[in-house]
Motif scaffolding. Structure first.
Motif, PDB file in Angstrom:
ATOM      1  N   ASN A 221      38.602 137.959 101.088  1.00 38.98           N
ATOM      2  CA  ASN A 221      39.776 136.919 100.671  1.00 38.98           C
ATOM      3  C   ASN A 221      39.265 136.414 101.478  1.00 38.98           C
ATOM      4  OD1 ASN A 221      41.348 135.415 100.240  1.00 38.98           O
ATOM      5  ND2 ASN A 221      42.377 136.848  98.638  1.00 38.98           N
TER       6      ASN A 221
ATOM      7  N   ASN B  16      41.586 133.427 102.850  1.00 43.99           N
ATOM      8  CA  ASN B  16      42.543 133.488 103.045  1.00 43.99           C
ATOM      9  C   ASN B  16      43.056 134.020 103.611  1.00 43.99           C
ATOM     10  OD1 ASN B  16      42.352 130.774 101.613  1.00 43.99           O
ATOM     11  ND2 ASN B  16      44.168 131.182  99.716  1.00 43.99           N
ATOM     12  N   GLN B  17      42.494 135.735 103.669  1.00 46.32           N
ATOM     13  CA  GLN B  17      42.490 136.564 104.761  1.00 46.32           C
ATOM     14  C   GLN B  17      42.026 137.686 105.021  1.00 46.32           C
ATOM     15  OE1 GLN B  17      44.955 138.714 100.828  1.00 46.32           O
ATOM     16  NE2 GLN B  17      46.830 138.743 102.247  1.00 46.32           N
TER      17      GLN B  17
ATOM     18  N   TYR C 225      41.196 138.896 107.365  1.00 49.24           N
ATOM     19  CA  TYR C 225      40.851 140.745 107.904  1.00 49.24           C
ATOM     20  C   TYR C 225      41.436 141.441 107.194  1.00 49.24           C
ATOM     21  CZ  TYR C 225      39.545 138.225 111.858  1.00 49.24           C
ATOM     22  OH  TYR C 225      39.318 137.687 113.216  1.00 49.24           O
ATOM     23  N   TYR C 226      41.861 140.558 105.856  1.00 47.35           N
ATOM     24  CA  TYR C 226      42.162 141.706 104.707  1.00 47.35           C
ATOM     25  C   TYR C 226      41.129 142.436 103.659  1.00 47.35           C
ATOM     26  CZ  TYR C 226      44.302 143.241 100.531  1.00 47.35           C
ATOM     27  OH  TYR C 226      45.015 144.752  99.573  1.00 47.35           O
TER      28      TYR C 226
ATOM     29  N   GLN D  58      39.612 131.554  96.231  1.00 48.48           N
ATOM     30  CA  GLN D  58      39.947 132.201  97.310  1.00 48.48           C
ATOM     31  C   GLN D  58      39.014 133.767  97.381  1.00 48.48           C
ATOM     32  OE1 GLN D  58      42.414 131.358  95.623  1.00 48.48           O
ATOM     33  NE2 GLN D  58      42.411 129.044  96.522  1.00 48.48           N
TER      34      GLN D  58
END
Length: 290
Positions: A119, A121-122, A124-125, A153
């Motif tokens: 993702n 938008n995240q 490091y997720y 995303q």
């Protein structure tokens, strides 16, 4: 009239055993003889035994001092370095076998070993690499179904390993129904299929947008129209080698490129290699090369 006997010896001498006296004389003569100075065989045996005992003690002492520094090599193997282990070919001597000309046509379907989302938008997720696992009375069950999800995303990464001998003509296939895997009310959108630079296995425990391999080349844009009741089937051939890792990314095109809203690009399905029919799926076809 009694005549006294001549006493030429004492009564003890009369009782002495002549054989015993002879043995005593022999032993005394041996004692008076020269003593040998050469070490006997028993001496050397004892010396060697003591020397071996000393060496063993020194070795044991040295081993005990470095025992805490000795580590089982397998404890050093992790997901990050397991690819460094040698992967010898099981096809020993296959290159010397006489093959028919022309090549006998064969093919196989190779499903990805890894399918995981990232993702932007995240960045490091890290997504769950086993999202459908569950506990049963027999233990932990991990179904092989994996999700393909592509939005503006989220992108999906897939990794294949080329298998089998002499099957070094590869063809990437993406196949799915347009109206059941997308938002039927949206406009058409583009999916980009990127080849990633990843010669080593992806680590699904740390894979995120910030850590994903860089894009090596964009293979092709794939236009999807959710309003059409059709099967989208895209394919592209390329050369490959046995045991080679092939990593691809499915990502949405940027909204500005199409002039559509960001919500239009949406593609999702669950892929199961045990299903009776192929679509929807992303898979690799391998064809015989020898």
């Amino acid at each position: 009239m009694y005549t006294p006997l001549k006493s030429s010896s004492s009564s003890e001498e009369l009782c002495e055993d002549p054989h015993e006296k002879t043995l005593e004389s022999f032993l005394c003569s041996r004692c008076r003889g020269p003593i040998s100075t050469k070490p006997s065989l028993s001496f050397w045996a004892i010396a060697i035994s003591l020397l071996s005992l000393g060496l063993n003690s020194l070795i044991l002492l040295a081993s005990s001092r470095v025992a805490h520094r000795c580590i089982d090599p397998m404890t050093e193997v992790t997901n990050d370095n397991i690819h460094l282990l040698r992967r010898p070919s099981p096809f020993i001597g296959f290159d010397t076998i006489t093959r028919p000309v022309p090549v006998v046509e064969r093919e196989l379907i190779n499903f990805p070993q890894i399918m995981q989302q990232v993702n932007k938008n995240q960045p490091y997720y890290v997504y769950d690499d086993d999202p459908l696992r569950y506990m049963s009375v027999k233990g932990l069950i991990s179904p092989e179904s994996r999700q393909v999800q592509v939005t503006h995303q989220i992108s999906t990464l897939v990794q294949f390993r080329v298998i089998d001998y002499g099957m070094e003509k590869c063809e990437l296939h993406i196949e799915f129904p347009a109206n059941s895997t997308t938002d039927a009310g949206s406009h058409s959108f583009l999916i980009h299929i990127n080849r990633l630079d990843s010669p080593i296995p992806l680590n699904t425990k740390t894979l995120a947008f910030a850590t994903k391999p860089r894009a090596q080349v964009s293979l092709a844009p794939l236009r999807v129209n959710p309003r059409e009741d059709t099967i989208v089937h895209w394919q592209q051939p390329f050369g490959c080698k046995w045991d080679e890792l092939l990593t691809f990314e499915l990502a949405c095109d940027q909204p500005a490129d199409l002039g559509d809203s960001a919500s239009d690009c949406w593609l999702e399905w669950w892929q199961d290699r045990q299903s009776a029919t192929i679509p929807p799926a992303i898979y690799l076809k391998q064809y015989s090369s020898v």
